[in-house]
Design a protein around this motif. Structure first.
Motif, mmCIF file in Angstrom:
data_model
loop_
_atom_site.group_PDB
_atom_site.id
_atom_site.type_symbol
_atom_site.label_atom_id
_atom_site.label_comp_id
_atom_site.label_asym_id
_atom_site.label_seq_id
_atom_site.Cartn_x
_atom_site.Cartn_y
_atom_site.Cartn_z
ATOM 1 N N TRP A 14 0.840 -1.210 0.000
ATOM 2 C CA TRP A 14 0.000 0.000 0.000
ATOM 3 C C TRP A 14 0.866 1.246 0.000
ATOM 4 O O TRP A 14 0.555 2.228 -0.678
ATOM 5 N N ARG A 15 1.952 1.222 0.738
ATOM 6 C CA ARG A 15 2.818 2.401 0.820
ATOM 7 C C ARG A 15 3.496 2.680 -0.517
ATOM 8 O O ARG A 15 3.555 3.828 -0.969
ATOM 9 N N ARG A 18 1.008 3.874 -3.647
ATOM 10 C CA ARG A 18 0.276 5.146 -3.593
ATOM 11 C C ARG A 18 1.043 6.266 -4.292
ATOM 12 O O ARG A 18 0.533 7.384 -4.437
#
Length: 277
Positions: A14-15, A18
């Protein structure tokens, strides 16, 4: 609302994903993938990339976004769709003429590894701040994505060391075929609608040449272009600058990402309420 998908907000995936600058990583991966003769033959023989390149690129980006940020059901549905398409596709080896399946696990692993390594490499050079441990976590997390396309996760490199070993093992198979040359040329100067050409052509050319410069030196040499350290430094500085510019723009996140953030916030509130009770 509680389904945070395959990874979730505490994941490295997720990091990493993004960051809008990782569009460059997707282009880099395509240049790299084209160096495998069977992988590129499978693409060229089963699709007209010159006619439907932009929808194809958008579908690929949407697939990655769905796998990373979608619900478990959405990610699994996307994976089933890809497996159905691959299941019926065949191609012929450009040298031997032998027929092969596009979903051959060896080819799927090549595509998977080049994709995730491109994301990691571009993220690091953009100074997103990944530690060695986080990079290993990312690779391990992404074996779940590999399973969606039909790979056995146990056969997929799950650390930086394993990825490097995979590249060392497969490099003797790689070369600049006519298909690879044509795909690279196409990626660098793709067809564009007339209304995009004036502004879009120079912008895309800049992105594509930067993505190419982000390739490993051995890959650039296979394309018969310099693999100089100065190229690496220039590419890194360009990516850092691009990241700063992109992050300063009022770029709207896509609906898949926004929905993931809503689900994550709902899960966090639910956890806080449960703890308070």
């Amino acid at each position: 609302m509680s389904d945070l998908g395959l990874f979730g907000p505490d994941s490295v995936s997720w990091r990493v994903h993004r960051e809008p600058v990782l569009w460059l990583a997707g282009i880099r991966a395509l240049y790299l993938q084209a160096l495998h003769p069977r992988a590129v033959a499978g693409v060229v023989q089963n699709s007209d990339i010159r006619r439907n390149c932009w929808p194809r690129l958008m579908r690929t980006a949407e697939y990655v976004g769905t796998v990373v940020y979608g619900t478990t059901e959405q990610a699994e549905k996307a994976g089933r769709r890809v497996r159905r398409i691959h299941d019926r596709l065949r191609a012929h080896d450009p040298v031997t003429g032998e027929e092969f399946r596009v979903d051959d696990p060896h080819l799927l692993r090549w595509v998977h590894v080049t994709e995730v390594e491109s994301f990691v490499s571009t993220a690091r050079r953009a100074r997103i701040g990944l530690t060695d441990d986080e990079i290993d976590r990312y690779y391990a997390e992404q074996t779940r994505a590999a399973a969606l396309v039909g790979l056995d996760p146990g056969t997929v490199p799950a650390s930086a060391a394993a990825v490097e070993a995979f590249y060392r093992g497969i490099r003797p198979e790689l070369r600049r075929t006519d298909d690879a040359r044509d795909v690279a040329r196409f990626l660098t100067v793709p067809p564009m609608p007339a209304r995009w050409v004036v502004a879009g052509r120079p912008a895309w050319l800049g992105l594509a040449t930067t993505a190419f410069a982000l390739l490993p030196r051995w890959a650039r040499r296979l394309y018969r272009l310099p693999g100089l350290p100065t190229t690496d430094l220039a590419a890194s500085l360009t990516v850092i600058g691009l990241r700063g510019v992109i992050n300063a723009l009022p770029v709207r996140e896509g609906p898949i990402y926004r929905d993931a953030m809503r689900r994550a916030e709902a899960a966090a509130r639910s956890g806080s309420d449960a703890a308070a009770a």
